[in-house]
Write a protein that holds these residues in place. Structure first.
Motif, PDB file in Angstrom:
ATOM      1  N   LYS A  85      40.687  29.596  32.648  1.00 12.62           N
ATOM      2  CA  LYS A  85      39.791  29.790  31.285  1.00 12.62           C
ATOM      3  C   LYS A  85      40.855  30.367  30.119  1.00 12.62           C
ATOM      4  O   LYS A  85      41.676  31.179  30.572  1.00 12.62           O
ATOM      5  CB  LYS A  85      38.610  30.677  31.429  1.00 12.62           C
ATOM      6  N   PRO A  86      40.543  30.170  28.990  1.00 13.65           N
ATOM      7  CA  PRO A  86      41.361  30.716  27.976  1.00 13.65           C
ATOM      8  C   PRO A  86      41.359  32.231  28.100  1.00 13.65           C
ATOM      9  O   PRO A  86      42.459  32.861  27.628  1.00 13.65           O
ATOM     10  CB  PRO A  86      40.480  30.265  26.665  1.00 13.65           C
ATOM     11  N   ALA A  87      40.429  32.913  28.498  1.00 15.56           N
ATOM     12  CA  ALA A  87      40.211  34.385  28.547  1.00 15.56           C
ATOM     13  C   ALA A  87      41.233  34.982  29.665  1.00 15.56           C
ATOM     14  O   ALA A  87      41.434  35.996  29.845  1.00 15.56           O
ATOM     15  CB  ALA A  87      38.629  34.540  28.918  1.00 15.56           C
ATOM     16  N   ASP A  88      41.668  34.027  30.524  1.00 22.05           N
ATOM     17  CA  ASP A  88      42.891  34.391  31.546  1.00 22.05           C
ATOM     18  C   ASP A  88      43.927  34.392  30.933  1.00 22.05           C
ATOM     19  O   ASP A  88      45.168  35.001  31.619  1.00 22.05           O
ATOM     20  CB  ASP A  88      42.782  33.367  32.945  1.00 22.05           C
ATOM     21  N   THR A  89      44.123  33.948  29.688  1.00 25.25           N
ATOM     22  CA  THR A  89      45.754  34.145  28.973  1.00 25.25           C
ATOM     23  C   THR A  89      46.127  35.376  28.794  1.00 25.25           C
ATOM     24  O   THR A  89      45.389  36.481  28.455  1.00 25.25           O
ATOM     25  CB  THR A  89      45.570  33.374  27.501  1.00 25.25           C
ATOM     26  N   ALA A  90      47.379  36.049  29.407  1.00 27.50           N
ATOM     27  CA  ALA A  90      47.601  37.206  29.407  1.00 27.50           C
ATOM     28  C   ALA A  90      49.304  37.298  30.237  1.00 27.50           C
ATOM     29  O   ALA A  90      49.513  36.171  30.549  1.00 27.50           O
ATOM     30  CB  ALA A  90      46.847  38.197  30.376  1.00 27.50           C
ATOM     31  N   VAL A  91      49.892  38.388  30.012  1.00 27.92           N
ATOM     32  CA  VAL A  91      50.834  38.688  30.877  1.00 27.92           C
ATOM     33  C   VAL A  91      50.502  39.073  32.109  1.00 27.92           C
ATOM     34  O   VAL A  91      49.665  40.168  32.124  1.00 27.92           O
ATOM     35  CB  VAL A  91      51.879  39.500  30.050  1.00 27.92           C
ATOM     36  N   TYR A  92      50.893  38.396  33.375  1.00 22.47           N
ATOM     37  CA  TYR A  92      50.477  38.948  34.619  1.00 22.47           C
ATOM     38  C   TYR A  92      51.517  39.811  35.214  1.00 22.47           C
ATOM     39  O   TYR A  92      52.892  39.244  35.343  1.00 22.47           O
ATOM     40  CB  TYR A  92      50.160  37.656  35.397  1.00 22.47           C
ATOM     41  N   TYR A  93      51.354  40.670  35.662  1.00 28.75           N
ATOM     42  CA  TYR A  93      52.530  41.787  36.358  1.00 28.75           C
ATOM     43  C   TYR A  93      51.926  42.025  37.877  1.00 28.75           C
ATOM     44  O   TYR A  93      50.954  42.204  38.040  1.00 28.75           O
ATOM     45  CB  TYR A  93      52.378  43.000  35.582  1.00 28.75           C
ATOM     46  N   CYS A  94      53.227  42.058  38.563  1.00 29.97           N
ATOM     47  CA  CYS A  94      53.179  42.227  40.023  1.00 29.97           C
ATOM     48  C   CYS A  94      53.429  43.528  40.520  1.00 29.97           C
ATOM     49  O   CYS A  94      54.343  44.333  39.716  1.00 29.97           O
ATOM     50  CB  CYS A  94      53.992  41.486  40.945  1.00 29.97           C
ATOM     51  N   HIS A  95      52.478  44.252  41.073  1.00 28.21           N
ATOM     52  CA  HIS A  95      52.759  45.760  41.331  1.00 28.21           C
ATOM     53  C   HIS A  95      52.694  45.588  43.221  1.00 28.21           C
ATOM     54  O   HIS A  95      52.040  45.127  43.686  1.00 28.21           O
ATOM     55  CB  HIS A  95      51.543  46.552  41.130  1.00 28.21           C
ATOM     56  N   ALA A  96      53.904  46.391  43.395  1.00 28.62           N
ATOM     57  CA  ALA A  96      54.130  46.711  44.835  1.00 28.62           C
ATOM     58  C   ALA A  96      54.098  47.910  45.118  1.00 28.62           C
ATOM     59  O   ALA A  96      54.872  48.864  44.707  1.00 28.62           O
ATOM     60  CB  ALA A  96      55.540  46.065  45.422  1.00 28.62           C
ATOM     61  N   ASP A  97      53.349  48.325  46.155  1.00 24.86           N
ATOM     62  CA  ASP A  97      52.987  49.773  46.563  1.00 24.86           C
ATOM     63  C   ASP A  97      53.373  50.053  48.153  1.00 24.86           C
ATOM     64  O   ASP A  97      52.643  49.569  49.166  1.00 24.86           O
ATOM     65  CB  ASP A  97      51.567  50.279  46.301  1.00 24.86           C
ATOM     66  N   PHE A  98      54.631  50.879  48.418  1.00 22.59           N
ATOM     67  CA  PHE A  98      54.967  51.099  49.792  1.00 22.59           C
ATOM     68  C   PHE A  98      54.541  52.528  50.256  1.00 22.59           C
ATOM     69  O   PHE A  98      54.606  52.840  51.328  1.00 22.59           O
ATOM     70  CB  PHE A  98      56.274  51.045  49.760  1.00 22.59           C
ATOM     71  N   GLY A  99      53.601  52.978  49.574  1.00 23.57           N
ATOM     72  CA  GLY A  99      53.028  54.497  49.913  1.00 23.57           C
ATOM     73  C   GLY A  99      53.805  55.460  49.540  1.00 23.57           C
ATOM     74  O   GLY A  99      54.912  55.200  49.277  1.00 23.57           O
ATOM     75  N   TRP A 100      53.294  56.579  49.457  1.00 26.26           N
ATOM     76  CA  TRP A 100      54.125  57.831  49.028  1.00 26.26           C
ATOM     77  C   TRP A 100      54.813  57.530  47.824  1.00 26.26           C
ATOM     78  O   TRP A 100      55.885  58.079  47.717  1.00 26.26           O
ATOM     79  CB  TRP A 100      55.061  58.175  50.261  1.00 26.26           C
ATOM     80  N   ALA A 101      53.971  57.359  46.832  1.00 24.81           N
ATOM     81  CA  ALA A 101      54.383  57.080  45.460  1.00 24.81           C
ATOM     82  C   ALA A 101      55.809  56.241  45.320  1.00 24.81           C
ATOM     83  O   ALA A 101      56.528  56.126  44.208  1.00 24.81           O
ATOM     84  CB  ALA A 101      54.868  58.478  44.949  1.00 24.81           C
ATOM     85  N   ARG A 102      56.084  55.363  46.205  1.00 22.20           N
ATOM     86  CA  ARG A 102      57.002  54.496  46.150  1.00 22.20           C
ATOM     87  C   ARG A 102      56.452  53.189  45.642  1.00 22.20           C
ATOM     88  O   ARG A 102      56.018  52.346  46.294  1.00 22.20           O
ATOM     89  CB  ARG A 102      57.701  54.126  47.397  1.00 22.20           C
ATOM     90  N   GLU A 103      56.083  53.154  44.266  1.00 21.05           N
ATOM     91  CA  GLU A 103      55.635  51.850  43.553  1.00 21.05           C
ATOM     92  C   GLU A 103      56.537  51.174  42.759  1.00 21.05           C
ATOM     93  O   GLU A 103      57.342  51.821  42.023  1.00 21.05           O
ATOM     94  CB  GLU A 103      54.390  52.458  42.820  1.00 21.05           C
ATOM     95  N   PHE A 104      56.236  50.023  42.654  1.00 18.86           N
ATOM     96  CA  PHE A 104      57.510  49.100  41.843  1.00 18.86           C
ATOM     97  C   PHE A 104      56.695  47.958  41.184  1.00 18.86           C
ATOM     98  O   PHE A 104      55.575  47.531  41.539  1.00 18.86           O
ATOM     99  CB  PHE A 104      58.601  48.541  42.403  1.00 18.86           C
TER     100      PHE A 104
END
Length: 115
Positions: A85-104
């Motif tokens: 839908k047009p409402a889905d228009t956005a910049v999409y970001y990937c987030h990876a979490d390896f635990g223990w604050a190791r996030e990217f």
């Protein structure tokens, strides 16, 4: 760890796109991979996530239309987006979490849905 996204683009309403993300380079096992998005003038919001233990979660606005899946060995995640839908228009970001604050985070990929 380098988070690399691909698959954004321009699509007409009702169409489909698949977003891919890989997060190679860690010696630790992946815990969670998520897709967020930020539309024009809006805050970043969680679209879908997948955890190795608890499974998947989706924003109410995308339930029944989007599907997230993960290959934890790579690790990589795929977001299949249908009936866009047009409402889905956005910049999409990937987030990876390896635990223990190791996030990217990835740099983002643009998805534009025309009416």
């Amino acid at each position: 760890v380098q988070v690399v996204e691909s698959g954004g683009g321009l699509v007409q309403a009702g169409g489909s796109l698949g977003l891919s993300c890989s997060a190679a380079g860690s010696v630790f096992k992946i815990r969670t991979m998520e897709w967020y998005r930020q539309g024009p003038g809006k805050q970043r919001e969680l679209v879908a996530g997948i955890n190795v233990d608890s499974g998947t979660e989706y924003a109410d606005s995308v339930k029944g239309r989007f599907t997230i899946s993960m290959d934890s060995a790579k690790p990589a995640v795929l977001l299949q987006m249908n009936n866009l839908k047009p409402a889905d228009t956005a910049v999409y970001y990937c987030h990876a979490d390896f635990g223990w604050a190791r996030e990217f985070w990835g740099q983002g990929t643009q998805v534009t849905v025309s009416s």
